[in-house]
Design a protein around this motif. Structure first.
Motif, short mmCIF file in Angstrom:
data_model
loop_
_atom_site.label_atom_id
_atom_site.label_comp_id
_atom_site.label_asym_id
_atom_site.label_seq_id
_atom_site.Cartn_x
_atom_site.Cartn_y
_atom_site.Cartn_z
N GLN A 74 0.90 -1.32 0.00
CA GLN A 74 -0.17 0.01 -0.08
C GLN A 74 0.82 1.19 -0.12
O GLN A 74 0.70 2.03 -0.62
N SER A 75 1.77 1.52 0.92
CA SER A 75 2.65 2.47 0.91
C SER A 75 3.43 2.76 -0.33
O SER A 75 3.67 3.86 -0.71
N LEU A 76 3.96 1.55 -0.78
CA LEU A 76 4.76 1.83 -2.30
C LEU A 76 3.83 2.24 -3.17
O LEU A 76 4.19 3.41 -3.76
N GLN A 77 2.65 1.78 -3.14
CA GLN A 77 1.70 2.39 -4.33
C GLN A 77 1.49 3.91 -4.07
O GLN A 77 1.33 4.52 -4.95
N SER A 78 1.07 4.33 -2.78
CA SER A 78 0.78 5.71 -2.56
C SER A 78 2.05 6.71 -2.90
O SER A 78 1.85 7.67 -3.60
N GLU A 79 3.48 6.05 -2.65
CA GLU A 79 4.50 6.60 -2.93
C GLU A 79 4.50 6.91 -4.44
O GLU A 79 4.81 8.16 -4.87
N ILE A 80 4.67 6.10 -5.32
CA ILE A 80 4.29 5.98 -6.60
C ILE A 80 3.49 6.99 -7.12
O ILE A 80 3.74 7.98 -8.06
N MET A 81 2.32 6.91 -6.44
CA MET A 81 1.18 7.74 -7.10
C MET A 81 1.56 9.28 -6.70
O MET A 81 1.18 10.21 -7.27
N SER A 82 2.32 9.51 -5.61
CA SER A 82 2.41 10.72 -5.18
C SER A 82 3.51 11.51 -6.25
O SER A 82 3.53 12.71 -6.36
N TRP A 83 4.17 10.83 -7.07
CA TRP A 83 4.90 11.32 -8.10
C TRP A 83 3.90 11.78 -9.23
O TRP A 83 4.33 11.38 -10.55
N ASN A 84 2.93 12.42 -9.17
CA ASN A 84 2.01 12.70 -10.15
C ASN A 84 2.27 13.50 -11.20
O ASN A 84 1.68 13.81 -12.08
N ASP A 85 3.66 14.32 -11.16
CA ASP A 85 4.15 15.14 -12.26
C ASP A 85 4.39 14.20 -13.14
O ASP A 85 4.30 14.38 -14.49
N ASP A 86 4.87 12.74 -13.15
CA ASP A 86 5.16 11.88 -14.27
C ASP A 86 4.30 10.81 -14.51
O ASP A 86 4.28 10.20 -15.49
N VAL A 87 3.89 10.59 -13.14
CA VAL A 87 2.70 9.04 -13.34
C VAL A 87 1.37 9.61 -13.67
O VAL A 87 0.74 10.38 -12.93
N ARG A 88 0.92 8.84 -14.55
CA ARG A 88 -0.56 8.94 -14.77
C ARG A 88 -1.36 8.07 -13.98
O ARG A 88 -2.32 8.51 -13.28
N LYS A 89 -0.84 6.88 -13.84
CA LYS A 89 -1.72 5.88 -13.37
C LYS A 89 -0.75 4.89 -12.66
O LYS A 89 0.03 4.26 -13.39
N VAL A 90 -1.41 4.13 -11.50
CA VAL A 90 -0.65 2.89 -11.00
C VAL A 90 -1.46 2.04 -10.70
O VAL A 90 -2.63 2.35 -10.05
N THR A 91 -1.61 0.69 -11.22
CA THR A 91 -2.50 -0.31 -11.02
C THR A 91 -1.85 -1.64 -10.41
O THR A 91 -0.88 -1.87 -10.64
N TYR A 92 -2.36 -1.96 -9.36
CA TYR A 92 -2.02 -3.04 -8.55
C TYR A 92 -2.59 -4.28 -9.17
O TYR A 92 -3.89 -4.45 -9.41
N VAL A 93 -1.56 -5.27 -9.32
CA VAL A 93 -2.29 -6.61 -9.97
C VAL A 93 -1.93 -7.52 -9.07
O VAL A 93 -0.75 -8.06 -8.99
N SER A 94 -2.76 -8.32 -8.49
CA SER A 94 -2.48 -9.24 -7.27
C SER A 94 -1.99 -10.58 -8.14
O SER A 94 -2.35 -10.82 -9.28
N LYS A 95 -1.53 -11.67 -7.25
CA LYS A 95 -1.13 -12.79 -7.82
C LYS A 95 -2.24 -13.53 -8.69
O LYS A 95 -2.23 -14.05 -9.72
N ASP A 96 -3.44 -13.36 -7.91
CA ASP A 96 -4.77 -14.01 -8.59
C ASP A 96 -5.11 -13.51 -9.63
O ASP A 96 -5.46 -14.25 -10.65
N GLN A 97 -5.13 -12.01 -9.79
CA GLN A 97 -5.38 -11.43 -10.80
C GLN A 97 -4.46 -11.65 -11.80
O GLN A 97 -5.01 -11.89 -13.26
#
Ligand code: ADP
Ligand code: MG
Lengths: 293, 229
Positions: A74-97
């Motif tokens: 969760q915290s890694l995802q939030s961190e990546i999302m906080s780079w919103n100058d460069d990042v458009r979208k972050v999607t988590y894909v679980s092992k099952d998915q």
């Protein structure tokens, strides 16, 4: 001043029929120049289009180690999302998915029966606002304990960027040179037309025909030559486009080929304008040098 | 009508001016001969009046307009008010007499209605009513010059300028052409004829301007070509 379009057009066609060889050469060069310009622009547009499509897809995939606790993910995802100058979208894909996806992609194949358990890692799929920033993002993520590996289509993207840049430049330079040649040829055709009508021009000046009345037919003649050249170029281009599109579609069925028709019409419009400008500039050059009114 | 004030005209690269400090006033309705030997500046004088040349010094007024300082866009308007006739007629070979005259009106945007009325009338005036469908190469020199005069006059200009109009014609025909200019002059048109046709000038007894080496050496009412010789 009276403007009688019919008179001008009649005069232009008369003059064309007198000097048709040089006029044909001028038109052919316009066609060639716009064809080159149009072709490279078409390629650049198409590649650009692919890029936009791929950009919208995933550019960086971050595979996570098994057994990373959910909070860390969760915290890694939030961190990546906080780079919103460069990042458009972050999607988590679980092992099952991930497994679901694989199953869907290979539906009907018996390859899956060989897979035991779930060997697929969970991942983040990151899409960027600017694909050129991929390197930087990858650098930032590297070395984290949660991350098993990072994959990104750096080379593909870079190659595409470079290719479109080059296609544009090559197109512009070649087309520019050819356009210059076309301009000179049109100027020459107009010079001959002026020469052929020098007696009329002398009398028109003498009896007080207005300067624009004298110039118009020649300007129009140059514009018509540019326009005819552009129309031929567009016709040839649409044939080339259809042929290429068919073949590419057959070979690379999965790629989003072709151009949105809006871009295509913009290109067509631009070529028409370019043809008219080359023609007008050619006549203007000839008029400046050879028609003192 | 024509006012020339201290005009000097030097061609680019020429050693001496072709027109030297000339002062002339020509009134509305006058008939004037401009005489002098070849190279004395007659053609230059005429080209200055239609602003084909701009004087190096001095001013030229036509109907009150300072034409040396005229904007380029105004020059056509000036020329519509001046009819020009030349030694070599300057007719278009692929047009009939009628079409040659009509052309002059057509290119200044006159409507067809006016062209159809004025062209036959002016052709009658110059004595060519039966020849309107003839091409220049089917006409004699005198007839061609009449077409050219018709073209110069069809728009009823205030001024007619003629540069050696009889230079290519025999004496009898020249006489006819001069009478035609006289006739046009009697309609109130100012006429200036450059010529070195001594006999003609002596017969007509009009105002004479004599040029020599670009200088105006004589301006004489009811004059003759030259005093001496
Ligand atoms: N375009 C020109 N460039 C230089 N000199 C010229 C030009 N036209 C005429 N001249 C010179 O100007 C002088 C007057 O010429 P011109 O007006 O034609 O005389 P005319 O008509 O009386 O024979 C001559 O010496 C002639 O050589
Ligand atoms: Mg002369």
């Amino acid at each position: 001043m009276s403007i009688r379009p019919f008179y001008f057009i009649k005069e232009s066609f008369k003059s064309f029929s007198k000097n048709w060889i040089i006029s044909m050469a001028a038109i052919t060069t316009v066609t060639l120049s716009l064809l080159v310009l149009g072709f490279f622009m078409l390629v650049a547009f198409t590649v650009n289009n692919w890029m936009n499509m791929t950009e919208r897809k995933v550019e960086i995939v971050v595979f996570l180690n098994d057994g990373v606790p959910a909070e860390s993910v969760q915290s890694l995802q939030s961190e990546i999302m906080s780079w919103n100058d460069d990042v458009r979208k972050v999607t988590y894909v679980s092992k099952d998915q991930a497994l679901e996806r694989l199953k869907k992609e290979f539906k009907g194949s018996d390859m899956l029966s060989m897979i035991e358990g779930n060997p697929l890692p969970a991942s983040f799929e990151i899409s960027l606002k600017d694909p050129a920033k991929a390197d930087e993002i990858v650098k930032r993520l590297k070395g984290r304990s949660e991350i098993e590996s990072i994959r990104h289509d750096k080379q593909t993207v870079e190659r595409l960027i470079n290719f479109t840049k080059m296609a544009r430049w090559v197109g512009v330079i070649f087309a520019g040179l050819l356009a210059f040649a076309a301009l000179v040829l049109i100027a020459n055709a107009i010079r001959l037309a002026i020469y052929a009508r020098r007696r009329e021009i002398a009398i028109m000046r003498l009896v007080g025909a207005s300067n624009w009345f004298i110039r118009w037919p020649f300007l129009l003649e140059g514009i018509i030559q540019g326009l005819v050249g552009a129309v031929i170029a567009i016709a040839i281009l649409s044939v080339i486009r259809a042929a290429i599109e068919d073949n590419v579609k057959r070979l690379l069925a999965f790629l989003p080929t072709g151009l949105p028709s809006q871009s295509y019409w913009q290109l067509t419009f631009a070529l028409v304008i370019a043809g008219i400008m080359i023609g007008a500039a050619g006549s203007a050059l000839a008029l400046r040098r050879f028609l003192r009114v | 009508m024509i006012k020339i004030n201290n005009v000097t005209m030097k061609y680019k690269g020429a050693h001496s001016p072709a027109i030297k400090d000339i002062n002339v006033d020509i009134d509305r309705g006058e008939f004037v001969f401009l005489v002098g030997p070849s190279g004395c500046g007659k053609s230059t004088f005429i080209r200055l009046l239609i602003r084909e040349l701009i004087p190096t010094k001095g001013k030229i007024f036509i109907a009150g307009h300072d034409i040396a300082n005229m904007r380029r866009g105004k020059v056509p308007q000036l020329r519509r008010n001046i009819g020009c006739v030349f030694q070599d007629y300057k007719l278009l070979p692929n047009k009939t007499a009628y079409e040659n005259v009509a052309f002059a009106l057509d290119v200044i945007g006159k409507p067809n209605r006016i062209i159809r009325a004025q062209v036959p009338e002016v052709l009658r005036l110059v004595g060519l009513e039966g020849k309107s469908e003839s091409y220049p190469d089917e006409l004699s020199g005198g007839e061609q010059q009449r077409v050219s005069i018709a073209r110069a006059f069809v728009n009823r200009p205030a001024i007619i300028l003629a540069d050696e109009p009889t230079g290519n014609l025999d004496p009898a025909t020249s006489g006819d052409i001069m009478s035609l200019f006289n006739k046009i002059n009697r309609t109130g048109t100012t006429v200036l004829v450059a010529t070195h046709d001594r006999e003609m000038v002596d017969n007509m007894r009009k105002r004479v301007l004599a040029l020599e080496g670009g200088t105006l050496i004589r301006d004489q009412q009811r004059g003759v070509y030259g005093y001496e010789e």
